[in-house]
Design a protein around this motif. Structure first.
Motif, mmCIF file in Angstrom:
data_model
loop_
_atom_site.group_PDB
_atom_site.id
_atom_site.type_symbol
_atom_site.label_atom_id
_atom_site.label_comp_id
_atom_site.label_asym_id
_atom_site.label_seq_id
_atom_site.Cartn_x
_atom_site.Cartn_y
_atom_site.Cartn_z
ATOM 1 N N ALA A 140 0.960 -1.172 0.063
ATOM 2 C CA ALA A 140 0.086 -0.022 0.230
ATOM 3 C C ALA A 140 0.846 1.294 0.025
ATOM 4 N N ASN A 141 2.070 1.158 0.514
ATOM 5 C CA ASN A 141 3.012 2.351 0.676
ATOM 6 C C ASN A 141 3.709 2.682 -0.606
ATOM 7 N N GLN A 142 3.560 1.686 -1.561
ATOM 8 C CA GLN A 142 4.402 1.748 -2.952
ATOM 9 C C GLN A 142 3.846 3.242 -3.555
ATOM 10 N N VAL A 143 2.522 3.443 -3.442
ATOM 11 C CA VAL A 143 2.146 4.707 -4.144
ATOM 12 C C VAL A 143 2.376 5.675 -3.049
ATOM 13 N N SER A 144 3.348 6.763 -3.425
ATOM 14 C CA SER A 144 3.505 7.881 -2.370
ATOM 15 C C SER A 144 2.836 9.101 -2.870
ATOM 16 N N TYR A 145 2.566 9.940 -2.031
ATOM 17 C CA TYR A 145 1.799 11.315 -2.086
ATOM 18 C C TYR A 145 2.441 11.937 -3.324
ATOM 19 N N ASP A 146 3.935 12.131 -3.303
ATOM 20 C CA ASP A 146 4.943 12.742 -4.238
ATOM 21 C C ASP A 146 4.484 12.223 -5.777
ATOM 22 N N VAL A 148 1.686 10.639 -6.764
ATOM 23 C CA VAL A 148 0.507 11.293 -7.378
ATOM 24 C C VAL A 148 0.424 12.764 -7.797
ATOM 25 N N MET A 149 1.408 13.342 -6.765
ATOM 26 C CA MET A 149 1.458 15.118 -7.149
ATOM 27 C C MET A 149 2.101 15.158 -8.550
ATOM 28 N N GLU A 150 3.021 14.413 -8.905
ATOM 29 C CA GLU A 150 4.043 14.544 -10.211
ATOM 30 C C GLU A 150 3.241 14.227 -11.180
ATOM 31 N N GLU A 151 1.951 13.430 -11.031
ATOM 32 C CA GLU A 151 1.078 13.218 -12.167
ATOM 33 C C GLU A 151 0.387 14.774 -12.681
ATOM 34 N N PHE A 152 0.168 15.234 -11.794
ATOM 35 C CA PHE A 152 -0.644 16.624 -11.848
ATOM 36 C C PHE A 152 0.132 17.780 -12.439
ATOM 37 N N GLU A 153 1.868 17.740 -12.162
ATOM 38 C CA GLU A 153 2.420 18.684 -13.074
ATOM 39 C C GLU A 153 2.753 18.285 -14.478
ATOM 40 N N GLU A 154 2.540 16.994 -14.587
ATOM 41 C CA GLU A 154 2.662 16.551 -15.974
ATOM 42 C C GLU A 154 1.484 16.734 -16.737
ATOM 43 N N SER A 155 0.415 16.490 -16.364
ATOM 44 C CA SER A 155 -0.913 16.746 -17.028
ATOM 45 C C SER A 155 -1.346 18.235 -17.291
ATOM 46 N N GLU A 156 -2.287 18.239 -18.026
ATOM 47 C CA GLU A 156 -2.782 19.594 -18.619
ATOM 48 C C GLU A 156 -4.002 19.874 -18.263
ATOM 49 N N ILE A 157 -4.387 19.188 -17.250
ATOM 50 C CA ILE A 157 -5.999 19.531 -16.906
ATOM 51 C C ILE A 157 -6.171 20.872 -16.330
ATOM 52 N N SER A 158 -7.294 21.416 -16.756
ATOM 53 C CA SER A 158 -7.934 22.485 -16.247
ATOM 54 C C SER A 158 -8.972 22.361 -15.033
ATOM 55 N N PHE A 159 -8.645 22.814 -13.903
ATOM 56 C CA PHE A 159 -9.592 22.454 -12.736
ATOM 57 C C PHE A 159 -10.773 23.300 -12.132
ATOM 58 N N GLY A 160 -10.974 24.380 -13.431
ATOM 59 C CA GLY A 160 -12.092 25.378 -13.107
ATOM 60 C C GLY A 160 -11.486 26.476 -12.160
ATOM 61 N N SER A 161 -12.498 27.329 -12.201
ATOM 62 C CA SER A 161 -11.935 28.504 -11.193
ATOM 63 C C SER A 161 -12.464 28.317 -9.873
ATOM 64 N N TYR A 186 -5.579 7.577 -3.180
ATOM 65 C CA TYR A 186 -4.679 7.434 -2.176
ATOM 66 C C TYR A 186 -5.013 8.047 -0.614
ATOM 67 N N ILE A 187 -5.901 8.960 -0.765
ATOM 68 C CA ILE A 187 -6.403 9.601 0.545
ATOM 69 C C ILE A 187 -7.412 8.546 1.263
ATOM 70 N N LEU A 188 -8.011 7.996 0.695
ATOM 71 C CA LEU A 188 -8.910 7.089 1.384
ATOM 72 C C LEU A 188 -8.026 5.670 1.801
ATOM 73 N N LEU A 189 -7.033 5.125 0.873
ATOM 74 C CA LEU A 189 -6.436 4.073 1.275
ATOM 75 C C LEU A 189 -5.555 4.406 2.294
ATOM 76 N N ASN A 190 -4.907 5.626 2.307
ATOM 77 C CA ASN A 190 -3.982 5.850 3.283
ATOM 78 C C ASN A 190 -4.516 5.854 4.547
ATOM 79 N N GLU A 221 -2.731 15.681 7.869
ATOM 80 C CA GLU A 221 -1.897 14.447 6.941
ATOM 81 C C GLU A 221 -1.560 15.113 5.657
ATOM 82 N N LEU A 222 -2.436 15.783 4.846
ATOM 83 C CA LEU A 222 -1.940 16.359 3.600
ATOM 84 C C LEU A 222 -2.366 17.784 3.196
ATOM 85 N N SER A 223 -1.679 18.433 2.596
ATOM 86 C CA SER A 223 -2.130 19.825 2.094
ATOM 87 C C SER A 223 -2.007 19.918 0.633
#
Length: 564
Positions: A140-146, A148-161, A186-190, A221-223
């Motif tokens: 369960a530890n194998q997916v780290s918060y870091d 997951v967050m890296e994926e956001f930096e690579e993605s081109e998603i617009s999250f609305g205003s 991740y939030i739920l499983l953690n 836990e997270l911000s």
């Protein structure tokens, strides 16, 4: 291996034939292996089982809870292979991989591991429970918060205003993107991994945070970045089957999460509009963690006897009191489980129904259509009941029907919000119930609190000034001899020093002397003094007992109980 292991353990007198049959019955229900069922039922200690297997197969044993496995080693064997064969990689030495197994005779598993890893396999033995816990912890530890967050930096998603008139189509699209789904998972499983009971997802003006309540205390836990606020909250609402377009009214829902090996987890979800967006609180309802064995809840022998006597009476009322989240429902469920016989008709009115109990008729309250506690109770009385449980006595109407039921030959269990057992009587009188009705119907009142237990892995003795214990209410002779403990913090307890909780109970059987006082109009303080004289142990006394047993700490006893 199961049957052979069972026969060997019986032959060595480590378990009885009867215990083997029961464990095999449990095994057929759960689908786990025999060793797991034997240790979970408490028929054999984990250490004794691993020592036995170690001698039997001539391989060394390992205590996985004391062993830190390198994440690089974990990556060598895929999770599905570990679960299939109940194995976990432990260490690598040159061309050899050391693997912990619950069944060292499993040649197929060893061959498959050789083929996958291209390494020679050396086996050590560990209990199945320990291996399963290690798989849950490390994989369960194998997916780290870091990650997951890296994926956001690579993605081109617009999250609305952030404004109110955010486009619902954009919101749906953003909350359905893979990185958002992975972050919410991740939030739920953690939270499950850390043993949290609640998750708080909270938006503020310039920040966004996720907190977990672990053993009754909230921890930040997270911000996540503020721009993900709407996408995360919408994803949780979609999972709960709520209306993502409605952002001005509170909503309630439920998430069902399927984990490996058929395990299901429920989250009760509450969404509340706040100044800077919607706050989401998720309550984890894990049936496997529900303790329904009354003897394991924390009762001392004498109060447990009083409580059992009260719930086995043919009629009358038993009240459990305490603040929200103090384990009242668990105590009532354990009482109902004990009373749940084929000869009894048991009905419950709950808001909400937290766990479903087979053989018990549970009714979910619906205030919006007039199905409240009082209405449910009236219906129960037309259903030929023996035992009735009412989630909470909140008003005069519910109290009146509950007492009427208790006086007409039914056992009524319910909860009330009061600070201690004696003040419960005063509360009923303040609701408008006549004193003679209270004395005629009440069998017993139980007040409870939950105190955190000292972590068994990092427990260490501490020196305490005896005067501090005397000030808390301990007898001087006990205070001078007391040996107290605290947890220094380790991986097992998330560095808090506490792991798990135990209930403190104040049990007040409603004896004739107390009935007389109530009819004379005695105050809550007078009732308390008389109860103690009759032998009642208060919450503080129960806390001090647990303190002397080394189960909890001074800080916890002071936090959850007031001076007598």
């Amino acid at each position: 291996m199961g049957n052979r292991l069972g026969e060997l353990l019986v032959r060595e007198n480590l378990i009885s034939m009867d215990q083997l049959r029961r464990a095999q019955g449990e095994q057929s229900k759960s689908g786990k292996r025999l060793g797991y069922s034997l240790t979970k039922l408490g028929y054999i200690a984990e250490n004794d089982l691993t020592d036995f297997l170690s001698k039997q197969y001539g391989v060394p044993s390992i205590n996985l809870s004391e062993f830190e496995i390198d994440p690089e080693i974990i990556k060598i064997v895929p999770e599905d292979v570990c679960r299939k064969h109940m194995v976990v990689p432990v260490d690598r030495q040159g061309a050899s991989l050391i693997v912990a197994m619950s069944d060292p005779s499993n040649i197929f598993a060893i061959d498959e591991l050789k083929f996958i890893t291209n390494l020679s396999i050396e086996v050590v033995v560990a209990s199945e429970v320990a291996i399963e816990e290690a798989i849950e912890t490390y994989y369960a530890n194998q997916v780290s918060y870091d990650d997951v967050m890296e994926e956001f930096e690579e993605s081109e998603i617009s999250f609305g205003s952030d404004d109110e008139d955010v486009n619902i189509v954009d919101l749906e699209r953003a909350s359905g993107e893979a990185p958002v789904i992975r972050l919410v998972n991740y939030i739920l499983l953690n939270a499950i991994k850390k043993g949290a009971s609640d998750i708080h997802v909270e938006p503020y003006e310039k920040s966004f945070r996720v907190r977990y309540r672990i053993d009754g205390v909230l921890y930040a836990e997270l911000s996540p970045p503020l721009k993900l606020k709407n996408a995360i909250i919408s994803r949780l609402k979609i999972m709960s089957q709520l209306d993502i377009a409605e952002r001005r009214l509170p909503q309630d829902g439920r998430i069902k999460l399927k984990l490996g090996k058929g395990k299901e987890l429920d989250f009760r979800v509450s969404v509340l509009p706040t100044l800077f967006g919607e706050k989401v609180v998720l309550r984890l309802l894990d049936k496997s963690n529900l303790q329904l064995d009354m003897t394991k809840l924390g009762f001392e022998p004498a109060p447990l006897k009083d409580f059992k006597n009260a719930i086995h009476m043919p009629y009358g009322m038993v009240l459990v009191t305490g603040p929200t989240g103090s384990g009242k429902t668990t105590t009532l469920y354990s009482a109902l489980t004990e009373l749940n016989q084929v000869t009894e008709n048991i009905s419950t009115a709950e808001d909400p129904v937290e766990y479903n109990l087979p053989g018990i008729n549970q009714v979910q309250q619906r205030e919006d259509i007039g199905l409240n506690f009082a209405a449910s109770l009236r219906s129960f009385l037309r259903q030929d009941p023996d035992i009735i449980m009412v989630g909470e006595i909140r008003d005069y109407e519910t109290a009146e029907v509950a007492i009427k039921a208790a006086l007409t030959g039914h056992l009524v269990l319910s909860t009330l919000h009061t600070n201690d057992a004696p003040s419960t009587v005063t509360r009923l009188l303040n609701m408008g119930i006549e004193p003679f009705l209270v004395t005629a119907s009440l069998n017993l009142v139980l007040a409870q609190r939950l105190a955190r237990k000292v972590c068994s892995e990092c427990k260490t003795p501490v020196e305490v000034n005896p005067q501090a214990l005397i000030d808390m209410g301990m007898k001087p002779e006990s205070a001078t001899k007391a040996q107290l403990y605290k947890g220094v913090g380790c991986r097992n307890c998330n560095n808090t020093g506490y792991k798990g909780r135990i209930a403190l109970y104040e049990v007040l059987p409603f004896r004739d002397e107390l009935k007389e006082l109530v009819l004379q109009g005695a105050s809550s303080a007078e009732l308390k003094a008389e109860s103690i004289r009759l032998g009642m142990k208060t919450l503080r006394m129960a806390g001090l007992t647990k303190l002397l047993e080394g189960v909890t700490t001074m800080e916890e006893v002071l936090r959850v109980s007031s001076a007598d």
